[in-house]
Design a protein around this motif. Structure first.
Motif, PDB file in Angstrom:
ATOM      1  N   TYR A  93      22.170   6.075  13.654  1.00  0.00           N
ATOM      2  CA  TYR A  93      22.420   7.487  13.957  1.00  0.00           C
ATOM      3  C   TYR A  93      21.545   8.384  13.072  1.00  0.00           C
ATOM      4  O   TYR A  93      21.570   8.283  11.846  1.00  0.00           O
ATOM      5  N   GLY A  94      20.770   9.249  13.700  1.00  0.00           N
ATOM      6  CA  GLY A  94      19.882  10.155  12.983  1.00  0.00           C
ATOM      7  C   GLY A  94      18.486   9.604  12.770  1.00  0.00           C
ATOM      8  O   GLY A  94      17.585  10.357  12.373  1.00  0.00           O
ATOM      9  N   TYR A  95      18.295   8.329  13.040  1.00  0.00           N
ATOM     10  CA  TYR A  95      16.963   7.742  12.898  1.00  0.00           C
ATOM     11  C   TYR A  95      16.628   6.998  14.196  1.00  0.00           C
ATOM     12  O   TYR A  95      17.242   5.979  14.508  1.00  0.00           O
ATOM     13  N   TYR A  96      15.651   7.538  14.928  1.00  0.00           N
ATOM     14  CA  TYR A  96      15.313   7.024  16.245  1.00  0.00           C
ATOM     15  C   TYR A  96      13.799   6.831  16.343  1.00  0.00           C
ATOM     16  O   TYR A  96      13.033   7.402  15.559  1.00  0.00           O
ATOM     17  N   PRO A  97      13.350   6.060  17.320  1.00  0.00           N
ATOM     18  CA  PRO A  97      11.899   5.891  17.495  1.00  0.00           C
ATOM     19  C   PRO A  97      11.242   7.208  17.874  1.00  0.00           C
ATOM     20  O   PRO A  97      11.876   8.078  18.487  1.00  0.00           O
TER      21      PRO A  97
END
Length: 347
Positions: free
Chosen positions: A184-188
């Motif tokens: 959550y909060g870190y995506y590609p």
């Protein structure tokens, strides 16, 4: 034209098998089709979250943006469990579905996708039909990490699980387990946070996967029940938010049903009142007619009084005529009189 469009839309929506649950925004028929056509697990995860594919429309944290779904892998011998997970907050992750690929002792491979019960209800399972259309077949000569596929007409293809590119990949020496680094909060960087579309439009866009013609169907039979139970008892993630939303939605549906019942009862009462009003009006009109008849009768009675006096006058006049003249009672005169005249009868 507008009515025709609305009719077609309604038919498409019904054909897509809407459940009335959060899972309506992620069509597992479309997900399973995408899985079979993918080259690797990482490729499947990327395609699943690709805004252009329009397969993922899930929004479990209610921010009006499509959630990112990561794919985690668990392997036990020749059995694979691919878990689709939605990190909806810093503290909660909700499992969406699991894809189970199993090989039995006869080397027969089975493939199922099972929706999480909080999103799809209990025992929501989709699997390939014996015949259908995959639209893609794997190159039988493939031995590397990047399967080469050949596009074929969708209507003439027979689904064979062993031929699916991703199935060939996971059972090949080239298979490398994939561990998604996202949370959550870190995506590609390619993930676009698309706006959620209306569920009716989303379901209509995927209706052609349903009905058996495309190559998939529902079942309630678990091919690898032991593997699923192991996942369900030891690995499944759930979120309080989803459970809370489901409870609220259930209450809202009950309230809507109660309100509809109340409205129906009110309508029936209104109809009864209208009927009573009509009856009262009819009774009033009948009473008015009767009153009018009474008045008319009264007028007729009034008009009959002069007739009585006229009759009396006429009688008196007739009585006076009895005094004389032929056949009179009291006077003599012509023949046939009582007292006078020839041949008269004495009284």
């Amino acid at each position: 034209m507008c009515l025709s469009g609305l009719t077609t839309f309604s038919q498409n929506e019904a054909a897509a098998g809407e459940l009335g649950l959060p899972g309506d925004n992620l069509d597992l028929y479309a997900v399973l089709d995408l899985f079979q056509k993918s080259k690797t697990i990482e490729d499947f995860e990327k395609s699943l979250n690709d805004e252009k594919k329009k397969i993922n429309n899930l929004d479990l944290n209610d921010d009006k943006k499509v959630d990112f779904i990561k794919v985690e892998t668990k392997k036990d011998g020749d059995d694979f469990t691919f878990i689709l997970r939605d990190p909806i907050s810093k503290t909660e992750t909700q499992d969406v579905a699991v894809i189970m690929v199993s090989k039995d002792k006869n080397k027969k491979i089975s493939l199922q996708i099972i929706g999480d019960k909080d999103l799809y209800g209990k025992d929501y399972i989709v699997e390939p039909s014996a015949k259908g259309s995959g639209g893609v077949t794997a190159n039988p000569a493939y031995t590397g990490a990047d399967p080469v596929t050949v596009n074929v007409p969708a209507s003439t293809t027979t689904i064979v699980v062993e031929q699916a590119p991703i199935v060939q990949y996971v059972y090949s020496p080239a298979y490398v387990p994939y561990y998604p680094p996202y949370y959550y909060g870190y995506y590609p960087p390619w993930f676009g946070f698309a706006t959620v579309m209306a569920v009716g439009i989303y379901r209509s866009n995927h209706y052609y996967y349903h009905g058996g013609g495309y190559g998939y169907h529902n079942t309630n039979v678990y091919v690898n029940h032991n593997n699923y139970n192991n996942y369900n008892n030891n690995s499944r993630n759930t979120s309080n938010r989803v459970s809370h939303n489901n409870i609220n939605n259930s209450r809202n549906n009950i309230n809507i049903g109660n309100n509809n019942n109340r409205n129906n009862n009110s309508s029936r009462d209104a109809n009864r009142n209208s009927a009573s009003t009509r009856d009262n009006k009819s009774s009033s009109r009948d009473a008015n007619r009767n009153s009018a008849s009474t008045r008319d009768a009264g007028r007729s009675s009034t008009s009959s009084r002069p007739s009585a006096s006229n009759s009396m006058s006429s009688s008196r006049s007739s009585g006076s005529s009895f005094s004389g003249g032929s056949g009179g009672y009291r006077s003599g005169g012509g023949g046939g009189g009582f007292r006078g005249g020839g041949g008269g009868r004495r009284r």
